[in-house]
Design a protein around this motif. Sequence first.
Motif, PDB file in Angstrom:
ATOM      1  N   ARG A 225       0.831  -1.213   0.000  1.00 23.91           N
ATOM      2  CA  ARG A 225       0.000   0.000   0.000  1.00 23.91           C
ATOM      3  C   ARG A 225       0.858   1.253   0.000  1.00 23.91           C
ATOM      4  O   ARG A 225       0.637   2.179  -0.791  1.00 23.91           O
ATOM      5  N   GLU A 229       1.041   4.011  -3.069  1.00 29.51           N
ATOM      6  CA  GLU A 229       0.712   5.425  -2.902  1.00 29.51           C
ATOM      7  C   GLU A 229       1.871   6.324  -3.318  1.00 29.51           C
ATOM      8  O   GLU A 229       1.663   7.384  -3.927  1.00 29.51           O
ATOM      9  N   ASP A 233       1.641   8.960  -6.340  1.00 35.24           N
ATOM     10  CA  ASP A 233       2.018  10.373  -6.194  1.00 35.24           C
ATOM     11  C   ASP A 233       2.951  10.809  -7.320  1.00 35.24           C
ATOM     12  O   ASP A 233       2.850  11.927  -7.832  1.00 35.24           O
ATOM     13  N   LYS A 296      -4.886   9.755  -8.184  1.00 36.66           N
ATOM     14  CA  LYS A 296      -3.951   9.077  -7.277  1.00 36.66           C
ATOM     15  C   LYS A 296      -4.544   7.779  -6.735  1.00 36.66           C
ATOM     16  O   LYS A 296      -3.882   6.725  -6.786  1.00 36.66           O
ATOM     17  N   TRP A 297      -5.750   7.825  -6.209  1.00 37.56           N
ATOM     18  CA  TRP A 297      -6.286   6.643  -5.544  1.00 37.56           C
ATOM     19  C   TRP A 297      -6.712   5.573  -6.538  1.00 37.56           C
ATOM     20  O   TRP A 297      -6.715   4.380  -6.217  1.00 37.56           O
ATOM     21  N   ALA A 300      -3.310   3.987  -7.188  1.00 33.91           N
ATOM     22  CA  ALA A 300      -2.882   3.241  -6.002  1.00 33.91           C
ATOM     23  C   ALA A 300      -3.662   1.947  -5.858  1.00 33.91           C
ATOM     24  O   ALA A 300      -3.110   0.906  -5.458  1.00 33.91           O
TER      25      ALA A 300
END
Length: 794
Positions: A225, A229, A233, A296-297, A300
């Motif tokens: 995780r 992330e 980014d 981003k998410w 991710a």
Amino acid sequence: MHPVFKVLTVAGFAMGVAAGCAQGQDGGGEDCPSDAEFFEEQVWKPFASMTCFSCHNSEGAAKDSAMVLRPPGEEGAAAYNMQVMAGVANEEVDGTSVLLLKPIGAHPDGHGGGTQLTPGTPDYAALEEFVARAQGTFDCEQDSGSDGEEGGEVASCEDANSDIGGRGIRRLSHLEYDNTVRDLVAVDGDLAAQAEGFASDNVINGFTNNADSLTVSGLLADQYRVAAEALADHIVTNQGDFLGCDPIDGEACAESFMRAFAVRAFRRPVTDEEVARYLALYTVVEAEDGFDEGLKWMVAAALQSPNFLYRTELGVDAGDGTYTLTAHEVASELSYLIVGTMPDAELEALAESGEILDPAVLEAQAQRLLGAPGSERVLARFVDEWLGIGLLPTVTRDPDLYPEFTPEIREAMLGETHRVVAEVFYSGGSLADLLTADFTHVTSELAAFYGVPAPGEVDAEGYGRVGLDGVSYGGLMTQGSVNAAHALPTTSSPIHRGLMVRGRLMCHELPPPPAGLDTSPPAVDPDLSTRERYAAHSSEMACSGCHELIDGIGFGLEHYDAIGRFREVDGIHPVDATGEIVRSQGIDGTFEGAAELQGILAGGDEVRDCYAQLWTEFALGAELEGELECVGESMRESFATNGGRLDGLVSELVRSPHFLRRQAGDYVPGGDTGGGDEGESSTDEGGSSTDGGEGEADTESEDSGGDGLISEGIEIEVTIDSQWAQGQCNTIHVYNVTDAPIDWEVSLILEGTLNNHWTSTATPDGEYTTFTGDFTNATVPAQGTTSFGYCVSY
């Protein structure tokens, strides 16, 4: 006569099964070897002469047991030892032979030598047949060629599809993870080395890429995780390099990016349903925090998906009991095999068109990838783990005794070995060429350290090729990395070096030291040479059985000190580098020094077979047993046929039936081959499986028309992430093995009371709890995967 013999004699033992042998064979022949032939070739030579005899001899740790064997080579030893072991075979506990219970650690009184064999392996199957022969229950016509049940043999490798073997799902190794994110996200430096901080992978037979052990613990999931992330980014910060569209277009741009990104990240086509799931996440986040956070998410999440973290080798049903791998699976398989990363643009295009399935195209691509830089990185990783030199940068050496053994010298030694192996490999050289090479690649600093000529022309890292005299240096066993990695902080170690040769060049699995035995090295004594100290140590009765296998080889490398430098004296003592190989499969004999040792090893069939065995295990990420035993046999035979040419193994594997197909049924993705034994998973045809132990992964698949436990077309992998006295947490990976999307449902009998679950809904249903997906993963795409998890209290 030894008291355990009862009334057995060699003649009586043979009579017990003579009637079962094929008519006309007279107790022997190819179809039904005689008891003596079977014992010597299938039991004594492969394992009993080493694993058993090391303790079970007149002076060994098991000298007072019922099984005391005579040493190999002694006149009449084979017949005597067969008789002794036959006597033990007829001793039973609760209806099972003591000879079958002891080596697997299942005897009520335990086994002083620990676990030596594993049920389901060829060696254990041979021991089962020996017991059946000894007890007079073996029928050659009936039992020959069975599947390894008691009294039978491992299925013949001449059977149809026997050399295809099983496969399934493989988690990316840490090296593959870093290589993949480097190529996917176009990063370098710290961002491309995320896996350096990951929880270490388990080492299986020396390798860190064994699919059985590549599970995802709770700690590793959290590390994935954090890494995802950080990489997300990076993409957001540099979105102009990645999007290919204008963020002002909002969801349309996000969809366009995600569709292209997912194809590369998942290394296969993606469905509209998959893209929609990620867009749903984007939409929720974007509504609150804007485009950048939504992007981003979404990224991710993709980088934590099983579709990214695992590579599938499942295929589609060929209708003949096998599955044919898809073009994208083959492209990924080829790329990870040779360069350790995701397919490049050329491979992607060939997968998209299906041309990669053409054998000529596949082999041409293999040759192209062998010329790519990533190929040398994968080869270097194999060498590090094959020879056990990967820890050289961190092994402890006394700084007062060896101040010159700097980090730079250690790193230069690794670079030297990598370059020597690479030159032999890429020039079409053989294993024998590697063992006896008369050159090396050194920096000027490493040349001065060794006392060899400095290189003339050097590469970008300062290495240059130099010829060697073949006396002090020259050949694999003289490499500083090998001798320094297998030594002690203050001295050389004949034991460590002998073990390395025995285990990594000869593939001899030696038993652990008997329980309670002091295994500390002999104390340093300036009045004694290292050889003299170890000779006294290994002469002890409890030690000698094993140490004669090890020390005689290690003594031959005594010219090399604790940091791998050649020496003529050990302190004040002239080095005695005479050695001996015993109990081998054809290379027994005496020698003096590394040069002669290497020459003997270079001519040994078992050394050649061992290399092929270990390289194939590394390439497949699996031990060559069960369904893969015949794949291993095929690779060993081809390696012998091509004269031990190192790069020939790559071509042979790519051309093999195993590379394009898999057997149906029993393979457990990321887990074990089915055997039905306790602690292993077993999958019946279209049926279900048992759970494994902590950290193991098992699969289940059951038609909805049956008990309704798992949706038709779905297989699952159960990984125990953590377990403690009051409960456990599991992750369930869900695999769609069909060519159509499936709304999945999985019903499980839980190990305790459900107290938490994620990425799923959970509904109690009698003794079962039924799990279905939430809005992010309710549908598994064709040939796709998803996962959910839960925790229970006992």
